[in-house]
Every structure is written in C-alpha cells, then in structure tokens.
Design a protein around this motif. Structure first.
Motif, PDB file in Angstrom:
ATOM      1  N   HIS A   1      35.210 -68.134 -45.789  1.00  0.00           N
ATOM      2  CA  HIS A   1      34.633 -67.030 -46.531  1.00  0.00           C
ATOM      3  C   HIS A   1      33.144 -67.262 -46.684  1.00  0.00           C
ATOM      4  O   HIS A   1      32.722 -68.370 -47.000  1.00  0.00           O
TER       5      HIS A   1
ATOM      6  N   ARG B   1      35.131 -63.908 -60.426  1.00  0.00           N
ATOM      7  CA  ARG B   1      35.981 -63.291 -59.409  1.00  0.00           C
ATOM      8  C   ARG B   1      35.158 -62.225 -58.706  1.00  0.00           C
ATOM      9  O   ARG B   1      34.662 -61.292 -59.331  1.00  0.00           O
TER      10      ARG B   1
ATOM     11  N   CYS C   1      38.458 -62.847 -54.821  1.00  0.00           N
ATOM     12  CA  CYS C   1      38.546 -64.305 -54.757  1.00  0.00           C
ATOM     13  C   CYS C   1      37.868 -64.928 -55.966  1.00  0.00           C
ATOM     14  O   CYS C   1      36.881 -64.407 -56.476  1.00  0.00           O
ATOM     15  N   TRP C   2      38.412 -66.059 -56.423  1.00  0.00           N
ATOM     16  CA  TRP C   2      37.799 -66.818 -57.506  1.00  0.00           C
ATOM     17  C   TRP C   2      36.826 -67.825 -56.915  1.00  0.00           C
ATOM     18  O   TRP C   2      37.108 -68.476 -55.915  1.00  0.00           O
ATOM     19  N   TRP C   3      35.672 -67.927 -57.547  1.00  0.00           N
ATOM     20  CA  TRP C   3      34.635 -68.866 -57.138  1.00  0.00           C
ATOM     21  C   TRP C   3      34.275 -69.766 -58.307  1.00  0.00           C
ATOM     22  O   TRP C   3      34.132 -69.302 -59.438  1.00  0.00           O
TER      23      TRP C   3
ATOM     24  N   LEU D   1      34.522 -71.713 -53.124  1.00  0.00           N
ATOM     25  CA  LEU D   1      35.693 -70.857 -53.183  1.00  0.00           C
ATOM     26  C   LEU D   1      36.866 -71.649 -53.748  1.00  0.00           C
ATOM     27  O   LEU D   1      37.157 -72.757 -53.294  1.00  0.00           O
TER      28      LEU D   1
ATOM     29  N   SER E   1      40.609 -72.171 -53.775  1.00  0.00           N
ATOM     30  CA  SER E   1      41.667 -71.766 -52.850  1.00  0.00           C
ATOM     31  C   SER E   1      43.055 -72.242 -53.258  1.00  0.00           C
ATOM     32  O   SER E   1      44.035 -71.837 -52.640  1.00  0.00           O
TER      33      SER E   1
ATOM     34  N   THR F   1      44.315 -70.640 -58.999  1.00  0.00           N
ATOM     35  CA  THR F   1      43.848 -69.256 -59.048  1.00  0.00           C
ATOM     36  C   THR F   1      44.854 -68.359 -59.762  1.00  0.00           C
ATOM     37  O   THR F   1      44.474 -67.391 -60.416  1.00  0.00           O
TER      38      THR F   1
END
Length: 82
Positions: free
Chosen positions: A3, A24, A28-30, A39, A41, A46
């Motif tokens: 990503h 978010r 996706c959560w960062w 990221l 994963s 998450t």
C-alpha cells in the motif's frame, strides 16, 4: 501488494482515534508517529481498532445527546393522581 503510504501532512487531530497514534484512511488503519506511518495489517489488532472506533462513536453520540436529555428532564412533570 504494498500500500502506498498516505501523506500525513494534512492529518488533523480529529482524524485520530481518541488521541491514539492511529488513523483510518482508505479503509485501512495506519499507525502514525512524528517519524512516519506504518500500515497496520494484523487482523486481530485492526479488528479491535474497528470495535474501539465503533464504541467511541457511540459514546460521542451519547454525550452529544446529553443536553437534549437535560432539557427534557427540566420540563415540569405533572403529578398523577390515583
């Protein structure tokens, strides 16, 4: 597929999850810090972030509704005779 890291220059405090170093974006959560972003994963992690975000949103709505509940409770109640 990797990503692309988003630009964090526009990150506002309101985008963070309860002042935690996570946001978010794009589904996706960062994890974010002053040195960069990564990221998140791990599905278990998450998933917990998703649940926490849902609970925080519900709590924020409940707090926002407090003034309305107070206004309703300030209304005099008629005494019911039996």
């Amino acid at each position: 597929m990797p990503h692309p890291a988003p630009s964090w220059a526009s990150l506002s405090q309101s985008e963070r999850l309860a002042d935690a170093p996570v946001v978010r974006r794009g589904g996706c959560w960062w994890l974010v810090s002053s040195s960069g972003a990564m990221l998140a994963s791990d599905r278990a992690f998450t998933g917990e972030l998703d649940r926490f975000a849902t609970d925080m949103a519900a709590a924020n709505r409940a707090v926002a509704d407090l003034p309305n509940a107070r206004d309703a409770s300030d209304t005099p109640v008629r005494e019911v005779r039996r």
